[in-house]
Motif scaffolding. Structure first.
Motif, PDB file in Angstrom:
ATOM      1  N   LYS A   1      34.001  37.292  48.558  1.00 25.46           N
ATOM      2  CA  LYS A   1      33.206  36.806  49.360  1.00 25.46           C
ATOM      3  C   LYS A   1      32.091  35.801  49.371  1.00 25.46           C
ATOM      4  O   LYS A   1      31.492  35.986  47.915  1.00 25.46           O
ATOM      5  CB  LYS A   1      32.544  37.634  50.261  1.00 25.46           C
ATOM      6  CG  LYS A   1      33.621  38.704  51.003  1.00 25.46           C
ATOM      7  CD  LYS A   1      32.957  40.040  51.485  1.00 25.46           C
ATOM      8  CE  LYS A   1      33.913  40.814  52.157  1.00 25.46           C
ATOM      9  NZ  LYS A   1      33.508  42.255  52.653  1.00 25.46           N
ATOM     10  N   SER A   2      31.579  34.701  50.000  1.00 26.32           N
ATOM     11  CA  SER A   2      30.464  34.016  49.635  1.00 26.32           C
ATOM     12  C   SER A   2      29.070  34.886  49.773  1.00 26.32           C
ATOM     13  O   SER A   2      29.129  35.774  50.481  1.00 26.32           O
ATOM     14  CB  SER A   2      30.230  32.774  50.495  1.00 26.32           C
ATOM     15  OG  SER A   2      29.821  33.244  51.840  1.00 26.32           O
ATOM     16  N   LEU A   3      27.994  34.472  49.228  1.00 18.16           N
ATOM     17  CA  LEU A   3      26.818  35.009  49.275  1.00 18.16           C
ATOM     18  C   LEU A   3      26.302  35.051  50.698  1.00 18.16           C
ATOM     19  O   LEU A   3      25.530  36.166  50.873  1.00 18.16           O
ATOM     20  CB  LEU A   3      25.861  34.367  48.255  1.00 18.16           C
ATOM     21  CG  LEU A   3      26.072  34.331  46.814  1.00 18.16           C
ATOM     22  CD1 LEU A   3      24.937  33.722  45.955  1.00 18.16           C
ATOM     23  CD2 LEU A   3      26.279  35.637  46.251  1.00 18.16           C
ATOM     24  N   GLN A   4      26.602  34.148  51.373  1.00 20.67           N
ATOM     25  CA  GLN A   4      26.048  33.865  52.933  1.00 20.67           C
ATOM     26  C   GLN A   4      26.862  35.153  53.594  1.00 20.67           C
ATOM     27  O   GLN A   4      26.320  35.884  54.537  1.00 20.67           O
ATOM     28  CB  GLN A   4      26.301  32.773  53.494  1.00 20.67           C
ATOM     29  CG  GLN A   4      25.209  31.787  52.723  1.00 20.67           C
ATOM     30  CD  GLN A   4      25.299  31.476  51.520  1.00 20.67           C
ATOM     31  OE1 GLN A   4      26.755  31.335  50.956  1.00 20.67           O
ATOM     32  NE2 GLN A   4      24.342  31.205  50.887  1.00 20.67           N
ATOM     33  N   GLU A   5      28.117  35.285  53.513  1.00 19.67           N
ATOM     34  CA  GLU A   5      28.773  36.253  54.199  1.00 19.67           C
ATOM     35  C   GLU A   5      28.532  37.682  53.906  1.00 19.67           C
ATOM     36  O   GLU A   5      28.469  38.363  54.938  1.00 19.67           O
ATOM     37  CB  GLU A   5      30.566  36.178  53.858  1.00 19.67           C
ATOM     38  CG  GLU A   5      31.221  34.840  54.309  1.00 19.67           C
ATOM     39  CD  GLU A   5      32.585  34.781  53.869  1.00 19.67           C
ATOM     40  OE1 GLU A   5      33.510  34.128  54.419  1.00 19.67           O
ATOM     41  OE2 GLU A   5      32.881  34.926  52.708  1.00 19.67           O
ATOM     42  N   ILE A   6      28.117  38.044  52.690  1.00 22.76           N
ATOM     43  CA  ILE A   6      27.704  39.193  52.359  1.00 22.76           C
ATOM     44  C   ILE A   6      26.442  39.338  52.840  1.00 22.76           C
ATOM     45  O   ILE A   6      26.181  40.718  53.601  1.00 22.76           O
ATOM     46  CB  ILE A   6      27.719  39.367  50.693  1.00 22.76           C
ATOM     47  CG1 ILE A   6      29.064  39.172  49.881  1.00 22.76           C
ATOM     48  CG2 ILE A   6      27.071  40.683  50.457  1.00 22.76           C
ATOM     49  CD1 ILE A   6      28.882  38.757  48.534  1.00 22.76           C
ATOM     50  N   GLU A   7      25.488  38.384  52.940  1.00 25.41           N
ATOM     51  CA  GLU A   7      24.224  38.742  53.591  1.00 25.41           C
ATOM     52  C   GLU A   7      24.222  38.944  54.931  1.00 25.41           C
ATOM     53  O   GLU A   7      23.931  39.716  55.475  1.00 25.41           O
ATOM     54  CB  GLU A   7      23.499  37.251  53.217  1.00 25.41           C
ATOM     55  CG  GLU A   7      22.127  37.573  53.862  1.00 25.41           C
ATOM     56  CD  GLU A   7      21.104  36.322  53.545  1.00 25.41           C
ATOM     57  OE1 GLU A   7      19.998  35.982  54.435  1.00 25.41           O
ATOM     58  OE2 GLU A   7      21.362  35.520  52.754  1.00 25.41           O
ATOM     59  N   ILE A   8      25.198  38.180  55.667  1.00 24.24           N
ATOM     60  CA  ILE A   8      25.301  38.201  57.114  1.00 24.24           C
ATOM     61  C   ILE A   8      25.801  39.781  57.411  1.00 24.24           C
ATOM     62  O   ILE A   8      25.466  40.374  58.441  1.00 24.24           O
ATOM     63  CB  ILE A   8      26.149  37.187  57.929  1.00 24.24           C
ATOM     64  CG1 ILE A   8      25.286  35.907  57.539  1.00 24.24           C
ATOM     65  CG2 ILE A   8      26.456  37.390  59.139  1.00 24.24           C
ATOM     66  CD1 ILE A   8      26.173  34.683  58.032  1.00 24.24           C
ATOM     67  N   ALA A   9      26.701  40.333  56.549  1.00 21.23           N
ATOM     68  CA  ALA A   9      27.376  41.632  56.845  1.00 21.23           C
ATOM     69  C   ALA A   9      26.426  42.799  56.755  1.00 21.23           C
ATOM     70  O   ALA A   9      26.721  43.842  57.237  1.00 21.23           O
ATOM     71  CB  ALA A   9      28.547  41.838  55.901  1.00 21.23           C
ATOM     72  N   LEU A  10      25.419  42.553  55.553  1.00 20.36           N
ATOM     73  CA  LEU A  10      24.661  43.708  55.137  1.00 20.36           C
ATOM     74  C   LEU A  10      23.186  43.503  55.978  1.00 20.36           C
ATOM     75  O   LEU A  10      22.594  44.720  56.243  1.00 20.36           O
ATOM     76  CB  LEU A  10      24.457  43.625  53.690  1.00 20.36           C
ATOM     77  CG  LEU A  10      25.614  44.261  52.738  1.00 20.36           C
ATOM     78  CD1 LEU A  10      25.199  43.861  51.403  1.00 20.36           C
ATOM     79  CD2 LEU A  10      25.850  45.460  53.221  1.00 20.36           C
TER      80      LEU A  10
END
Length: 489
Positions: free
Chosen positions: A476-485
């Motif tokens: 996962k991209s860092l942005q996808e992880i941030e949006i999820a968490l």
């Protein structure tokens, strides 16, 4: 400043959406296949960021080297500098470095956010060069302690910046592999220190050579970072859009610049980039990820890994194995496990490696408990203890060693990433210090069976914590992880 910064991002979003048919700006539906355009683009080259990552891992190599440089040389140092027989002075030579590392880790977030990742690496190399030179030329205990403190500040600054940098310049599909490089470099640094330190017992003044040698990779780090790329994520946070695109092209190729820029824009929520208050890390919407990171580092140290390293030489000597050979065996096992972790990180994922790593460490501590009892014969207990140490180090290197720093650099949102890493590394150094300080005393008070049972219990608690709280970040991209968490405000 907020208005200008947000306006820049908004303008880029509007421009990129026209070029990319709104592929990256729209909310993706879970399970929906990616667009044909994205499939055609494919993954960026893994070769482009590799030289920059290898330069960054020199800081991890130095970290491992300075942890091990006094292992075989401490006796010679104490004789030459006139404090032989003083366990307090010898302990200070070792622990002063940890004190400096704590100070360096506290300020690492503010330095890497304020000056950038490249300048932070160069600033990390400077006290290591100065400290190594002071230690190599000193004629008394005071100069040695001051030199070790300087080296420690660089050690504390380097690892969190390395974790940040590697995660921010790596393509998502190999970020786990490249994240393992820091652990491998640390193991190689430790092994190098042990090998170079072997002649110290027989060659007068050889310990000074050991300290001078460490100045070479530190100088290379400072020099080569001048030609390495800056983190695109740091440049993007600063609103330096043109430079961000330039560095992305350098890292991933021209065809991936617009998609990477649009991806980074997804996580922009109008945050102020310059001011992150310490209180924000302890409550509010960022508390969950900072809590996960701090607890992971706490469990890493409470597992007893450093206590095992401290006690291993005694166990090997009891088994008739010279401590030099025993330490080298541990180093080989540590490096081998780290290489396997590098291969598996982007295949099995971070969470699975963590779970099985802590489970293996708990089992290894169980072997230590059995070996400390009277169930088996003396020779069987000794072999079980040696085997338990090897299994513990192998299990640690497969997950609990390399995963936490990589995982934390992935789950922390861009705005707080550097300072949150600094906070969690400070937790790591504090617990590391107290485990090293209290281990032998606790061993005397409660005995090995109870103490190793406590370590095994912490490992099992870590398994439960990881299963309940850690999310998988593989691919996962860092942005996808941030949006999820991180919940939106």
């Amino acid at each position: 400043m907020r208005g200008r910064h947000t306006e820049l991002f908004s303008m880029y979003k509007r421009a990129s959406s026209k070029d990319h048919l709104n592929v990256f700006d729209r909310e993706e539906i879970p399970g929906e296949p990616l667009s044909d355009e994205w499939k055609d683009i494919g993954n960026p080259s893994w070769k482009r960021p590799l030289p920059h990552i290898l330069v960054a891992t020199l800081s991890s190599f130095l970290f491992g080297y300075h942890l091990g440089v006094v292992n075989d040389t401490l006796e010679s140092i104490s004789l030459d500098l006139g404090f032989n027989g003083s366990t307090m002075a010898e302990g200070l030579v070792v622990s002063t470095c940890l004190g400096g590392a704590f100070i360096g880790s506290i300020f690492s977030g503010w330095i890497s956010d304020g000056l950038g990742r490249r300048r932070a690496f160069q600033l990390c190399a400077l006290p290591m060069i100065i400290g190594a030179s002071m230690s190599a030329t000193t004629s008394g205990l005071g100069g040695m302690l001051l030199g070790r403190f300087f080296v420690g500040t660089g050690m504390g600054l380097g690892p969190p910046v390395a974790a940040l940098y590697v995660s921010e310049v790596s393509p998502a599909f190999v970020r786990g592999t490249y994240g393992s490089f820091t652990q491998i470099a640390t193991c190689l640094g430790l092994m190098t220190a042990l090998l170079i330190g072997i002649p110290a017992k027989n060659v007068l003044g050889w310990w000074r050579v050991c300290f001078w040698v460490s100045a070479i990779p530190a100088t290379l780090l400072a020099f080569l970072m001048e030609f390495s790329t800056e983190s695109p994520h740091w440049l993007f946070k600063r609103g330096r859009i043109a430079q961000t695109e330039e560095q992305l092209e350098r890292l991933f190729g021209a065809s991936h610049v617009k998609s990477a820029m649009a991806e980074m824009s997804k996580s922009d929520r109008g945050d102020e980039v310059d001011v992150v208050k310490f209180s924000e890390l302890l409550h509010g919407r960022h508390f969950r990820v900072v809590f996960i990171g701090s607890v992971l580092f706490a469990f890493q140290q409470l597992s007893g890994i450093n206590a095992v390293f401290y006690f291993s030489s005694t166990v090997f000597r009891s088994a008739g194995v010279p401590s030099d050979i025993g330490n080298i065996c541990i180093g080989i096992v540590n490096i081998s496990g780290s290489v396997v972790a590098m291969i598996l990180m982007d295949r099995l994922g971070r969470k699975l490696l963590l779970v099985w790593s802590f489970l293996g460490m708990a089992m290894a501590m169980g072997f230590q408990v059995i070996a400390a009892s009277d169930i088996l014969s003396g020779s069987q207990n000794l072999y079980l203890s040696v085997g338990g140490i090897m299994m513990f180090v192998l299990s640690f290197s497969l997950g609990a060693g390399p995963v936490p720093s990589l995982l934390l650099s992935e789950i922390f949102p861009s705005r707080i990433r550097a300072k949150a890493m600094a906070f969690c590394m400070a937790v790591h150094w504090v617990i590391n210090f107290f485990v090293g300080l209290l281990f032998l005393r606790m061993l005397e008070l409660i005995g090995p069976q109870i103490l190793y049972t406590i370590f095994a219990t912490f490992c099992l608690m870590a398994v439960v914590f990881v299963k309940r709280n850690v999310v998988e970040t593989k691919g996962k991209s860092l942005q996808e992880i941030e949006i999820a968490l991180i919940p939106a405000v």
